[in-house]
Scaffold this active site. Sequence first.
Site, PDB file in Angstrom:
ATOM      1  N   PHE A   1      23.785 -10.049  45.220  1.00  0.00           N
ATOM      2  CA  PHE A   1      22.413 -10.438  45.539  1.00  0.00           C
ATOM      3  C   PHE A   1      21.668 -10.949  44.176  1.00  0.00           C
ATOM      4  O   PHE A   1      21.417 -12.010  44.034  1.00  0.00           O
ATOM      5  CB  PHE A   1      21.805  -9.033  46.034  1.00  0.00           C
ATOM      6  CG  PHE A   1      20.107  -8.921  45.974  1.00  0.00           C
ATOM      7  CD1 PHE A   1      19.446 -10.099  46.222  1.00  0.00           C
ATOM      8  CD2 PHE A   1      19.866  -7.786  45.444  1.00  0.00           C
ATOM      9  CE1 PHE A   1      18.085  -9.963  46.174  1.00  0.00           C
ATOM     10  CE2 PHE A   1      18.358  -7.722  45.223  1.00  0.00           C
ATOM     11  CZ  PHE A   1      17.558  -8.786  45.367  1.00  0.00           C
TER      12      PHE A   1
ATOM     13  N   GLY B   1      29.827  -8.728  47.489  1.00  0.00           N
ATOM     14  CA  GLY B   1      29.078 -10.222  47.333  1.00  0.00           C
ATOM     15  C   GLY B   1      29.768 -10.927  48.544  1.00  0.00           C
ATOM     16  O   GLY B   1      30.789 -10.674  49.411  1.00  0.00           O
TER      17      GLY B   1
ATOM     18  N   LYS C   1      35.802   3.408  38.634  1.00  0.00           N
ATOM     19  CA  LYS C   1      36.695   2.356  38.087  1.00  0.00           C
ATOM     20  C   LYS C   1      35.806   1.248  37.607  1.00  0.00           C
ATOM     21  O   LYS C   1      35.987   0.640  36.392  1.00  0.00           O
ATOM     22  CB  LYS C   1      38.001   2.025  38.728  1.00  0.00           C
ATOM     23  CG  LYS C   1      38.798   3.100  38.866  1.00  0.00           C
ATOM     24  CD  LYS C   1      40.105   2.440  39.716  1.00  0.00           C
ATOM     25  CE  LYS C   1      40.979   3.797  39.743  1.00  0.00           C
ATOM     26  NZ  LYS C   1      42.062   3.066  40.428  1.00  0.00           N
TER      27      LYS C   1
ATOM     28  N   LYS D   1      34.189  -8.820  22.436  1.00  0.00           N
ATOM     29  CA  LYS D   1      34.338  -8.323  21.105  1.00  0.00           C
ATOM     30  C   LYS D   1      35.528  -9.354  20.591  1.00  0.00           C
ATOM     31  O   LYS D   1      35.156  -9.915  19.483  1.00  0.00           O
ATOM     32  CB  LYS D   1      35.114  -6.916  21.112  1.00  0.00           C
ATOM     33  CG  LYS D   1      35.576  -6.307  19.634  1.00  0.00           C
ATOM     34  CD  LYS D   1      36.221  -5.169  19.593  1.00  0.00           C
ATOM     35  CE  LYS D   1      37.042  -4.902  18.359  1.00  0.00           C
ATOM     36  NZ  LYS D   1      38.300  -4.352  18.619  1.00  0.00           N
TER      37      LYS D   1
ATOM     38  N   TYR E   1      28.560   6.541  41.226  1.00  0.00           N
ATOM     39  CA  TYR E   1      27.576   5.586  40.704  1.00  0.00           C
ATOM     40  C   TYR E   1      26.707   5.849  39.419  1.00  0.00           C
ATOM     41  O   TYR E   1      26.809   5.233  38.271  1.00  0.00           O
ATOM     42  CB  TYR E   1      26.539   5.161  41.773  1.00  0.00           C
ATOM     43  CG  TYR E   1      25.554   4.001  41.584  1.00  0.00           C
ATOM     44  CD1 TYR E   1      26.372   2.748  41.467  1.00  0.00           C
ATOM     45  CD2 TYR E   1      24.482   3.936  41.348  1.00  0.00           C
ATOM     46  CE1 TYR E   1      25.238   1.437  41.295  1.00  0.00           C
ATOM     47  CE2 TYR E   1      23.460   2.929  40.930  1.00  0.00           C
ATOM     48  CZ  TYR E   1      24.215   1.579  41.154  1.00  0.00           C
ATOM     49  OH  TYR E   1      23.212   0.540  40.745  1.00  0.00           O
TER      50      TYR E   1
ATOM     51  N   ARG F   1      20.090  -0.395  52.390  1.00  0.00           N
ATOM     52  CA  ARG F   1      19.187  -0.470  51.516  1.00  0.00           C
ATOM     53  C   ARG F   1      17.831  -0.589  52.257  1.00  0.00           C
ATOM     54  O   ARG F   1      17.640  -1.210  53.291  1.00  0.00           O
ATOM     55  CB  ARG F   1      19.082  -1.236  50.174  1.00  0.00           C
ATOM     56  CG  ARG F   1      20.185  -0.940  49.055  1.00  0.00           C
ATOM     57  CD  ARG F   1      19.899  -1.806  47.845  1.00  0.00           C
ATOM     58  NE  ARG F   1      20.770  -2.846  47.987  1.00  0.00           N
ATOM     59  CZ  ARG F   1      21.303  -3.675  46.783  1.00  0.00           C
ATOM     60  NH1 ARG F   1      20.696  -3.163  45.592  1.00  0.00           N
ATOM     61  NH2 ARG F   1      22.090  -4.533  46.958  1.00  0.00           N
TER      62      ARG F   1
END
Length: 329
Positions: free
Chosen positions: A16, A41, A94, A108, A148, A189
């Site tokens: 989104f 997605g 993860k 980096k 989360y 949601r």
Amino acid sequence: MSSTRKRILVTGGAGFLGSHLCERLLAQGHDVLCVDNYFTGRKDNIAHLLGEPHFEAMRHDICFPLYVEVDEIYNLACPASPIHYQFDPVQTTKTSVLGAINMLGLAKRVKAKIFQSSTSEVYGDPTVHPQREEYRGNVNPIGPRACYDEGKRAAETLFFDYHRQHNLRIRVARIFNTYGPRMHPNDGRVVSNFIVQALKGEPITVYGSGEQTRAFCFVDDLIEGFLRLMAASDDVTGPVNLGNPVETTVRELAERIIAMTGSRSKIETKPLPVDDPVQRCPDISRARNLLDWEPRVPLETGLERTIAYFERLLRERGEIAAAPLRLRA
Ligand code: NAD
Ligand code: UDP
């Protein structure tokens, strides 16, 4: 390549928020590499970008190292809705933790500036209101939302340790509830659920009393905040709250969506999910001061655009009748 054109990696770019970000970065003339494993997605979200000469999509899971050459990284990959991030909680942690390590390692190596999409969930069920960045939160570390919340908290720790230890240029945004076109229609949601239910004439599922509050930011405003934070001077590491400080109860949201769609749906009460925060609203003083940013799109306008998106989507899928609901009385 022009001197201002950057090579920018967006992880979670087919989601989104990611798809809107890719669109804005392309419009600014950058080369965009969208990396996504398509867990939540959709290719449909980026289908219109695939023909663009400066856009590239790559299927990849950020839990594994990635070797690409880029100037900037926006790390958005992570399921964001409670039903999606609780579907495979180990994978969620993860993605947040290993994903952050891999993207920070990449930053980096190639000396890229890196942005982290953190969340208001780092505040858990807050005991301070509205939430300022100094507040350290009230998270249940063993509850169903912990994969989360704690994953995102650990990611913030990693970002700040890479910054202190390796002088990495970091930007950490704490995003509050955001809505708009391309939200997943089944992600559970509240905004997408209520609009889809209203358009289909199904009961509007209010969890608990509906007196819990959230503050809803329209996606275009949020993406503007992302771009400003990334462009800010290097001493602006964040965390910076990005969200709309206009608070509303879930019940008010339901009533507003019923009125705006002209739906005949009735409100149906369902049990409140475990650890569901009672009250949430950002203090955005820091974003105002450092980025000269604040949301511009009122809830009414944002909801109109989001309703129009879902109306079109559900009509295309044959899930609602051809005429808009407002005209079907
Ligand atoms: P979304 O689910 O639409 O997008 C997440 C994207 O990440 C999806 O395209 C998904 O396929 C991809 N993804 C997930 N795991 C991956 C992995 N291991 N490797 C590669 N790609 C992976 O959600 P969104 O609303 O666009 O959220 C984007 C980011 O913003 C997330 O990090 C989320 O935590 C954060 N955020 C969003 C909100 C909000 O209100 N939308 C609020 C707070 C934070
Ligand atoms: N909610 C609701 N009905 C729904 C979906 C969500 O009442 O169909 C409530 C949910 O319990 C929470 C609020 O709306 O209090 C926002 O939920 P969402 O999942 O959108 O985001 P988050 O809880 O992560 O802020």
